[in-house]
Design an enzyme around this catalytic site. Structure first.
Site, PDB file in Angstrom:
ATOM      1  N   TYR A  26      -3.159   7.337  10.226  1.00 17.76           N
ATOM      2  CA  TYR A  26      -3.472   6.386   9.162  1.00 17.76           C
ATOM      3  C   TYR A  26      -2.674   6.816   7.930  1.00 17.76           C
ATOM      4  CZ  TYR A  26      -7.249   4.236  11.826  1.00 17.76           C
ATOM      5  OH  TYR A  26      -7.965   3.555  12.779  1.00 17.76           O
ATOM      6  N   HIS A  47      -2.431  -1.877  13.001  1.00 18.64           N
ATOM      7  CA  HIS A  47      -3.037  -2.777  12.016  1.00 18.64           C
ATOM      8  C   HIS A  47      -2.783  -2.247  10.612  1.00 18.64           C
ATOM      9  CE1 HIS A  47      -6.646  -0.043  12.463  1.00 18.64           C
ATOM     10  NE2 HIS A  47      -6.676  -0.212  11.159  1.00 18.64           N
ATOM     11  N   HIS A  51      -2.062   1.727  10.193  1.00 19.29           N
ATOM     12  CA  HIS A  51      -2.467   2.491  11.376  1.00 19.29           C
ATOM     13  C   HIS A  51      -1.316   2.468  12.375  1.00 19.29           C
ATOM     14  CE1 HIS A  51      -5.073   2.662  15.284  1.00 19.29           C
ATOM     15  NE2 HIS A  51      -4.421   3.777  15.070  1.00 19.29           N
ATOM     16  N   HIS A  73     -17.179  -5.387  10.634  1.00 16.53           N
ATOM     17  CA  HIS A  73     -16.868  -3.955  10.526  1.00 16.53           C
ATOM     18  C   HIS A  73     -18.037  -3.096  10.982  1.00 16.53           C
ATOM     19  CE1 HIS A  73     -14.938  -0.334   8.968  1.00 16.53           C
ATOM     20  NE2 HIS A  73     -16.081  -0.007   8.415  1.00 16.53           N
ATOM     21  N   HIS A 103     -18.372   1.282  12.782  1.00 13.80           N
ATOM     22  CA  HIS A 103     -17.604   2.460  13.174  1.00 13.80           C
ATOM     23  C   HIS A 103     -17.645   2.596  14.695  1.00 13.80           C
ATOM     24  CE1 HIS A 103     -17.703   4.394   8.885  1.00 13.80           C
ATOM     25  NE2 HIS A 103     -16.910   3.348   8.982  1.00 13.80           N
ATOM     26  N   MET A 146     -21.822   1.825  10.196  1.00 13.19           N
ATOM     27  CA  MET A 146     -21.902   0.704   9.263  1.00 13.19           C
ATOM     28  C   MET A 146     -22.219  -0.562  10.045  1.00 13.19           C
ATOM     29  SD  MET A 146     -18.726   1.264   6.621  1.00 13.19           S
ATOM     30  CE  MET A 146     -18.677   2.658   5.479  1.00 13.19           C
TER      31      MET A 146
END
Length: 620
Positions: free
Chosen positions: A239, A272, A342, A421, A423, A496
């Site tokens: 990242y 991404h 990414h 979203h 994790h 999340m």
């Protein structure tokens, strides 16, 4: 009445019995249709010559080298999807398939294979050990197989739903595509085991809105937010973060479109990208270009979390509705943007340079409405947790009727896109609109969600949210591989449950999320500890995270926690853009009651039909 003749001999009865049995066998054999595969004689076969050339607007590289490429088009009218697979160098065959989360087992497959003399194409499936068999119901229709200078092309089609239990249901949300290359001929397809060939997985949004791209204004300008000629690290996952500064005193503009800019040759590595706006309260963000995970990176990068743009491999350009644009520049905005790229480099390619990023198209001619981004779901807090060893566990966050009644304008807002979203433990996300206790429509749903594939998704139909409506965001988790509870938070091993909705007109409401009441949670800890013989209460003396970890986790502990989350009062975070709550009482609020839920649509093979795609219609 006499049924049997008393003179009927045993020999006659025996003959009649075996005659009837033979007739039954004939009927059964006649009714059974063995799988029929298509023989491909050479690689220039046109099986549907009447079909005109099809445009393929959507495409994605499948493998890290880009040797396999999938392109597709969608017919909502016929509920069919057309797929074109390009193989740069075809050896003895290729496998393409879909499975729940990219597994090689229990997958829906289409296979082109060679016996050494002939080539065949057919619908197949893999079992729990990866063994491949032809499907009795052949649902993939080969249209052509052609050899071109840049590779072999296969065009085929399939219905969204076939009602074959071995076939994958193609629906809204992420689709995990698996692929494989056959290096050796096969005398029969049953010889094939997917675990013994070179395979890989790619994630795409297969179903897209079939709306035309809006025309950009004549005075549109562009701003490129690009990585500064980065040398991609020779590791599988990186990242990369880069801080870009906007011109000083930049006036307010409207972003009306954005698109990816990917360095040629890196299409299969750039996975991404996202552009975040930094907090306006942070006056100076230092220059930075390096790993987002570097412990020595400037701490102020953590204040750059407001999403402006998001792109993932295979996504097309993102357009705002004609009446709205996302503000950039002007009073109350930040001069600093953070680009996050990414890189997925499983082949550990060295020395590759990259200047990929996102191109923002903006106009100084402001549109009628400012677009806004609102967070729905659960507050980032360890108060919400997922027990260990769970195959399926649900958490829900609410944007309550009291908050929408307080914060939304009388005419409501119009949601046109969203970004889901979670994790690593997240498996599915669903946001639904509730009005008067009844589920009215699904805002966004992805039951094959992957944290490795997150992008902004345009809704096929704009959703109107009125004051007094409720928005419920429900996330599905799997923690079978974890021995300790997973709490909410910012860490990748924490969880999340969020939906960033894109809407207009922009309001002061920026966050509409909940968590369970902490007082009731402490009662839960007391009850569970007492049930397991631990009467010594440490409530309040240690953190919530520690209290969760000290529990004895069994089926009872998990079931009571699930019941608590579904029935106990909630704390409502009805936050303004200043991070302050709207005036009102927001603690110990009741969980919204849903009295009627939406039925899942029926597909043509089930005697029903899905609604056709609808254009995004701006409000009058």
């Amino acid at each position: 009445m006499r049924i049997f003749n008393k003179n009927l001999r045993l020999q006659d009865v025996t003959i009649m019995y075996f005659t009837a049995l033979a007739a039954l066998m004939v009927i059964l054999v006649a009714s059974y249709q063995a799988p029929t595969v298509v023989e491909v004689s050479g690689l220039n076969s046109n099986l549907s010559s009447h079909l005109p050339p099809l445009p393929m607007p959507f495409r994605v590289p499948l493998d890290p080298r880009g040797d396999l490429r999938l392109a597709w088009n969608i017919s909502y009218a016929n509920q069919e999807i057309y797929m074109e697979l390009r193989v740069a160098e075809l050896k003895h065959g290729v496998v393409l398939g879909m499975s729940d989360r990219g597994e090689l087992t229990n997958a829906d497959l289409v296979v082109l294979w060679n016996t050494g003399n002939e080539s065949y194409f057919g619908d197949a499936w893999s079992d729990s050990e990866g063994h491949v068999s032809l499907d009795r119901q052949q649902d993939y229709e080969l249209i052509y197989a052609k050899q071109r200078p840049d590779g072999c092309y296969l065009l085929f089609k399939r219905a969204f739903s076939t009602c074959d239990p071995r076939d994958y249901l193609i629906e809204e949300g992420t689709v995990h595509i698996i692929y494989g290359i056959l290096d050796q001929p096969l005398t029969s397809l049953e010889q094939l085991n997917l675990s013994r060939i070179h395979t890989g997985v790619q994630r795409v949004l297969m179903l897209r809105p079939d709306t035309p791209s809006p025309t950009l204004p004549p005075d549109v300008q562009t701003l490129d937010v690009l990585a500064p000629n980065v040398i991609i690290p020779n590791q599988e996952t990186t990242y990369w973060c880069f801080i870009q500064t906007l011109p000083e005193n930049m006036p307010k503009n409207h972003i009306v479109m954005y698109e990816s800019v990917v360095t040629a040759g890196n299409e299969a590595i750039v996975h991404h990208m996202e552009v975040f706006e930094c907090s306006p309260d942070v006056r100076d963000v230092p220059e930075y270009s390096g790993s987002c995970d570097d412990k020595m990176k400037p701490g102020k990068l953590n204040f750059c979390r407001h999403v402006l743009a998001a792109w993932a491999m295979g996504a097309e350009a993102f357009y705002y509705p004609p009446d709205a644009g996302l503000p950039m520049g002007g009073p109350g905005s930040s001069r600093f943007l953070r680009l996050e790229v990414h890189y997925h480099n499983p082949l550990h390619i060295s020395g590759r340079r990259d200047s990929s990023g996102i191109r923002l198209h903006y106009t100084p001619s402001l549109r009628r409405y400012d677009a806004g981004i609102m967070e729905l779901g659960l507050v980032y807090t360890p108060v919400m947790a997922i027990p260990p060893k769970q195959h399926t566990f649900f958490l829900s966050g609410y944007c309550t009727s009291k908050c929408t009644q307080t914060a939304l304008p009388p005419g409501g807002i119009y949601i046109f896109a969203s970004q889901l979203h979670t994790h690593l433990a997240g498996r599915g996300v669903r946001t639904v609109l509730v009005r008067g206790g009844k589920e009215l429509e699904v805002v966004q749903e992805d039951q094959h969600f992957s944290t490795h594939y997150q992008t902004i998704r345009v809704l096929r139909k704009m959703v109107t949210v009125l004051p007094g409506d409720v928005l419920i965001t429900k996330c599905t988790y799997n923690t079978e591989d974890r021995s300790k509870p997973t709490v909410g938070g910012f860490g990748i091993m924490e969880e999340m449950c969020v939906n960033y909705i894109h809407y207009y007109p922009r309001t002061k409401l920026e966050l509409c999320k909940t968590h369970v009441d902490t007082g009731y949670l402490q009662k839960y800890f007391n009850i569970i500890n007492s049930f397991h013989g631990n009467d010594q209460c440490v409530c309040g003396e240690v953190s919530v995270t520690e209290q969760y970890s000290q529990l004895q986790w069994d089926a009872f502990t998990g079931e009571v926690l699930d019941s608590l989350y579904n029935t106990a009062p909630i704390s409502m975070h009805c936050n303004q853009s200043t991070a302050r709550l709207f005036p009102g009482e927001w603690d110990k609020q009741p969980v919204p009651v849903v009295t009627s839920i939406l039925e899942k649509p029926r597909y043509p093979c089930e005697g029903g039909a899905l609604p056709t795609s609808q254009r995004l219609t701006p409000p009058v």
